[in-house]
Motif scaffolding. Sequence first.
Motif, PDB file in Angstrom:
ATOM      1  N   LEU A   1      18.440  -2.633  31.305  1.00  0.00           N
ATOM      2  CA  LEU A   1      19.572  -3.504  30.932  1.00  0.00           C
ATOM      3  C   LEU A   1      20.194  -3.126  29.599  1.00  0.00           C
ATOM      4  N   GLU A   2      19.523  -2.291  28.849  1.00  0.00           N
ATOM      5  CA  GLU A   2      20.050  -1.933  27.528  1.00  0.00           C
ATOM      6  C   GLU A   2      21.409  -1.250  27.618  1.00  0.00           C
ATOM      7  N   GLY A   3      21.582  -0.432  28.652  1.00  0.00           N
ATOM      8  CA  GLY A   3      22.840   0.314  28.765  1.00  0.00           C
ATOM      9  C   GLY A   3      24.062  -0.578  28.744  1.00  0.00           C
ATOM     10  N   PRO A   4      24.133  -1.578  29.627  1.00  0.00           N
ATOM     11  CA  PRO A   4      25.324  -2.449  29.595  1.00  0.00           C
ATOM     12  C   PRO A   4      25.212  -3.612  28.612  1.00  0.00           C
ATOM     13  N   LEU A   5      23.980  -4.128  28.381  1.00  0.00           N
ATOM     14  CA  LEU A   5      23.851  -5.376  27.637  1.00  0.00           C
ATOM     15  C   LEU A   5      23.941  -5.163  26.130  1.00  0.00           C
ATOM     16  N   ASN A   6      23.313  -4.145  25.619  1.00  0.00           N
ATOM     17  CA  ASN A   6      23.339  -3.930  24.167  1.00  0.00           C
ATOM     18  C   ASN A   6      24.745  -3.711  23.621  1.00  0.00           C
ATOM     19  N   PRO A   7      25.584  -2.861  24.264  1.00  0.00           N
ATOM     20  CA  PRO A   7      26.956  -2.742  23.742  1.00  0.00           C
ATOM     21  C   PRO A   7      27.710  -4.061  23.741  1.00  0.00           C
ATOM     22  N   ALA A   8      27.468  -4.897  24.787  1.00  0.00           N
ATOM     23  CA  ALA A   8      28.157  -6.184  24.834  1.00  0.00           C
ATOM     24  C   ALA A   8      27.701  -7.093  23.696  1.00  0.00           C
ATOM     25  N   LEU A   9      26.382  -7.154  23.485  1.00  0.00           N
ATOM     26  CA  LEU A   9      25.869  -8.006  22.415  1.00  0.00           C
ATOM     27  C   LEU A   9      26.282  -7.480  21.052  1.00  0.00           C
TER      28      LEU A   9
ATOM     29  N   ASN B   1      33.552 -22.432  15.681  1.00  0.00           N
ATOM     30  CA  ASN B   1      32.827 -23.531  16.326  1.00  0.00           C
ATOM     31  C   ASN B   1      32.223 -23.091  17.661  1.00  0.00           C
ATOM     32  N   ALA B   2      32.799 -22.057  18.260  1.00  0.00           N
ATOM     33  CA  ALA B   2      32.239 -21.556  19.531  1.00  0.00           C
ATOM     34  C   ALA B   2      30.878 -20.891  19.323  1.00  0.00           C
ATOM     35  N   ASP B   3      30.516 -20.567  18.077  1.00  0.00           N
ATOM     36  CA  ASP B   3      29.204 -19.946  17.760  1.00  0.00           C
ATOM     37  C   ASP B   3      28.999 -18.672  18.593  1.00  0.00           C
ATOM     38  N   VAL B   4      29.872 -17.713  18.356  1.00  0.00           N
ATOM     39  CA  VAL B   4      29.797 -16.446  19.109  1.00  0.00           C
ATOM     40  C   VAL B   4      28.495 -15.710  18.810  1.00  0.00           C
ATOM     41  N   ILE B   5      28.094 -15.737  17.542  1.00  0.00           N
ATOM     42  CA  ILE B   5      26.855 -15.039  17.186  1.00  0.00           C
ATOM     43  C   ILE B   5      25.653 -15.701  17.850  1.00  0.00           C
ATOM     44  N   GLY B   6      25.734 -17.028  18.063  1.00  0.00           N
ATOM     45  CA  GLY B   6      24.664 -17.704  18.789  1.00  0.00           C
ATOM     46  C   GLY B   6      24.584 -17.241  20.233  1.00  0.00           C
ATOM     47  N   GLN B   7      25.739 -16.954  20.850  1.00  0.00           N
ATOM     48  CA  GLN B   7      25.743 -16.427  22.215  1.00  0.00           C
ATOM     49  C   GLN B   7      25.057 -15.057  22.270  1.00  0.00           C
ATOM     50  N   ALA B   8      25.325 -14.234  21.242  1.00  0.00           N
ATOM     51  CA  ALA B   8      24.665 -12.922  21.208  1.00  0.00           C
ATOM     52  C   ALA B   8      23.146 -13.078  21.067  1.00  0.00           C
ATOM     53  N   ASN B   9      22.723 -14.036  20.243  1.00  0.00           N
ATOM     54  CA  ASN B   9      21.278 -14.263  20.086  1.00  0.00           C
ATOM     55  C   ASN B   9      20.654 -14.773  21.377  1.00  0.00           C
ATOM     56  N   LYS B  10      21.421 -15.597  22.121  1.00  0.00           N
ATOM     57  CA  LYS B  10      20.902 -16.045  23.418  1.00  0.00           C
ATOM     58  C   LYS B  10      20.698 -14.871  24.372  1.00  0.00           C
ATOM     59  N   GLY B  11      21.629 -13.926  24.310  1.00  0.00           N
ATOM     60  CA  GLY B  11      21.474 -12.733  25.159  1.00  0.00           C
ATOM     61  C   GLY B  11      20.240 -11.928  24.787  1.00  0.00           C
ATOM     62  N   ARG B  12      20.007 -11.789  23.481  1.00  0.00           N
ATOM     63  CA  ARG B  12      18.819 -11.065  23.051  1.00  0.00           C
ATOM     64  C   ARG B  12      17.546 -11.838  23.394  1.00  0.00           C
ATOM     65  N   ASP B  13      17.590 -13.158  23.250  1.00  0.00           N
ATOM     66  CA  ASP B  13      16.426 -13.966  23.642  1.00  0.00           C
ATOM     67  C   ASP B  13      16.155 -13.823  25.125  1.00  0.00           C
ATOM     68  N   PHE B  14      17.216 -13.674  25.896  1.00  0.00           N
ATOM     69  CA  PHE B  14      17.053 -13.475  27.343  1.00  0.00           C
ATOM     70  C   PHE B  14      16.298 -12.181  27.641  1.00  0.00           C
ATOM     71  N   THR B  15      16.688 -11.100  26.985  1.00  0.00           N
ATOM     72  CA  THR B  15      15.989  -9.825  27.218  1.00  0.00           C
ATOM     73  C   THR B  15      14.557  -9.876  26.687  1.00  0.00           C
ATOM     74  N   ASP B  16      14.349 -10.583  25.556  1.00  0.00           N
ATOM     75  CA  ASP B  16      12.997 -10.676  25.001  1.00  0.00           C
ATOM     76  C   ASP B  16      12.064 -11.487  25.891  1.00  0.00           C
ATOM     77  N   SER B  17      12.615 -12.377  26.691  1.00  0.00           N
ATOM     78  CA  SER B  17      11.774 -13.225  27.546  1.00  0.00           C
ATOM     79  C   SER B  17      11.404 -12.544  28.863  1.00  0.00           C
ATOM     80  N   ILE B  18      11.974 -11.373  29.130  1.00  0.00           N
ATOM     81  CA  ILE B  18      11.720 -10.703  30.416  1.00  0.00           C
ATOM     82  C   ILE B  18      10.239 -10.361  30.600  1.00  0.00           C
ATOM     83  N   PRO B  19       9.510  -9.769  29.581  1.00  0.00           N
ATOM     84  CA  PRO B  19       8.091  -9.444  29.805  1.00  0.00           C
ATOM     85  C   PRO B  19       7.248 -10.636  30.250  1.00  0.00           C
ATOM     86  N   GLN B  20       7.442 -11.794  29.651  1.00  0.00           N
ATOM     87  CA  GLN B  20       6.653 -12.951  30.037  1.00  0.00           C
ATOM     88  C   GLN B  20       6.995 -13.405  31.451  1.00  0.00           C
TER      89      GLN B  20
END
Length: 841
Positions: free
Chosen positions: A242-250, A340-359
């Motif tokens: 997922l790094e190929g498409p997801l990292n550039p987006a984040l 107010n849209a907290d764009v950086i929070g959306q990016a962190n949610k995406g990273r949290d999503f990838t970090d939760s994959i191993p579990q």
Amino acid sequence: MGSRMKGLEFGAVIWSCVLLLLPLPSGSVQPSCPIETVRTELQSPNLTASQLTFNSAFISPIVNSFLSSVQPNPFPKDLVVRMIQDKSVITQGDTVKEVLRYEIGFLVCVAIGILYIVLMPLTGLIFACCRCCGNCGGRMYQEQKARIHCKRKSFYWSTFFITTLIMAGNVCMFLGSTYTSETVMHSSSEVNNILEHLKGYLASVPKQIQQVMDESSKTMDKVKYNLNEIGPLLGKLIQNGLEGPLNPALNSITEIAQVINSTSVGLLQFNKTLEQLKPKVDELTVNLSALSQRINTTLHKSDCVNCTSLQPELDKLSVDVNLDFPDQNDLRSAVNKAENADVIGQANKGRDFTDSIPQKVRNETRQSVQMALLELEKLKIQISGISKDLPLDALKNISGPLTDVQESISNYSPQFELSSKISRAVGLILSCLILLVVVCNLLGLLLGPVGLQPKDNPTERSCTSNCGGIFFMIGVAFSFLVSWIFMIVVLILFVVGGNTYSLVCKPWENNELIKIVDTPGLIQGFDLASTLNLKTNLTIVNVYNDCKMNKPLWTTLHLNELIDLNSILNISQYTGQIYQTFDKTQINIANITILTPEIKSQLRNFSGSASTMNFSSIMQQITNVSETNLNLVAETLDVLASEQSNQNITNELRGEARDLRDLQTGITSTIMPLLLELNSTIKNLSGIAAQINATVENVLMKVGYAQDVLNYNISQIVKSMSRTFIDCQLEIFLAYIQWANQTITEKVGRCGTAADAVERSAKLICTHFVAALNSFWFSLGWCMLFLIPSIIFSVKLAKFYRKMKYADVYENNHIMMNPFPRAQLKSPTMENGKQPTYLYN
């Protein structure tokens, strides 16, 4: 603005179509499988060098050639087999005749030896009796002839040559005796070393098999560890997919968040500076307007000379200090909404999503891992069966008798040492006895010529010459006494050593001796093929030849007929089950929305608001204000004041010029710094605003691509990476299976050590012991053979040096002689006054 948004949406649709056609997202990297390639080296037995480093076979070519002439018959394989199978045939007449025919060469030599043994002492006895009766040269009288000098020289050099040959044989005899005793001395330790090598080899084979089994356990533990850690390992693979498409987006979201933050900070700084600037500008405008009216009043006075020419400069004072900036409320509102849209929070949610994959992977695959571990346990049990199927117990059964033989040899080691000492003593005594004959001959050859005076009367020869002749006779007497005894030794050792060479060493060298062992039924219960349950007719010769080439036991013993190694190491049934187990496993990774439609709309609004800002007009107004210079007008007023004749007008104009300079000073000190700060802020905002549109488009495009991957391709990525992970584990097993197969069939139990033990045994028996023994009896026989001409020539030559009792006299006959060696000639005078001529030795 609307056309750009439509283009962006069209591009997202195109990317979605492309993603549906691709098996994997663009930019994904297939990970390499870390296959373990370092294996433990197989243990090999430690080999020690032979202690027998001397060359015992220094005259073996001559001895072997002699023995081949004595025994030219081929090896009697059939006769030996018959005698081993049925010992009663040994006493049968046909067998005896066949043995005698085979041994005809040895029998002839034995007959010659017996004649030597009988005739030598008999001849010596007769010779002694004849000499006692005055015959056979026993009468001390030498007849003087014309060719006496030539005869003496001939006998001298013949005796010297024969003595040299006896001396050479004696040296070879001494070396043969020494090497024989050395071989006997070291034979026990050498045999122990050979047996120790064999035991080490037999012990190394099970250890090598155990090493292969241990490697299987290591491989199994490695794969089990990977399966138990499937969460981090497989999760990392999915993350990599997922790094190929997801990292550039984040990363692009983080970038637009930084742009929004920079824009917000720039707007705040702009408004802050503007709030500080406006009161000062307004105050400047009021003061400048009042001053302009005062100047205008002064210029329009009637007494003011040439004042109307300054009216255009005065009119400019009321224009350049006005600042009219466009409204930033729309941009401010768009920036606030984007923040107010907290764009950086959306990016962190995406990273949290990838970090939760191993579990998530660990939780979803727990049952599949347990089933795979059960299959691996079955595979481990199957591989461990290799050691049970191999006939390793037979190797242990062989080691026991070898240990017993070693103990027996150790018990007999003192006897070996005693035998070595006896052998050395006997060889030394025999060599010294032969050397005694050589010394007597050499003393005779030395003293005889030295003490000889050719013109002396034979009855008046010197003591030195007489001693030389006596030494010759001592050597002859001693030769008659001991030669027949030595011939008995030669005969016994010849029969033993010669037959050992012909019946053991020679057939051992050409494998005929080993072929006898392969004779069916020769050894009761010994059948290598049936013992190992082989269908192939396995012979000792084939095993020995393979071992000489250091082949493994798998090839040498045809173990492929006992064990179907390919079937045991075939893991396809287990791999298929593992594949099915993981294919049925559904790893559900909950999807996320990277950017909601509301956030995307706010980003587009932010981009549109930034593009409507006219920062160039603001910068132009700032430039106009910064270019205002009231000092020029003040200087003009000073010049005009100097032209006035009315002092009041002059004072007014100079005062107004001074006020203008005060205003300019206020502009420089209070307004200009704020204008510079405002100008810098506007430039930064302008630079950011110029990139906002492209940055937003880039974010929306990459986020759309990544969202499409998450929506349509994540299940395919999970399935592909799961198969890659399982393939990796099975490749680790396949690498081990290939190594184990190659090791067992090509490396385990290389039997070169066993062949080397046989070669060292043959070298100990034949090359060292038999060769040294044969060299000894051959050299001793050589000496005995040349003792016969030595006796003859010594007896003949002694006559020329011994003192005679009777003289041979010739009158009126002069014979010229050349003495040997050269001596002084004397002419004796007889008592009757005659001058006779003697022919002396």
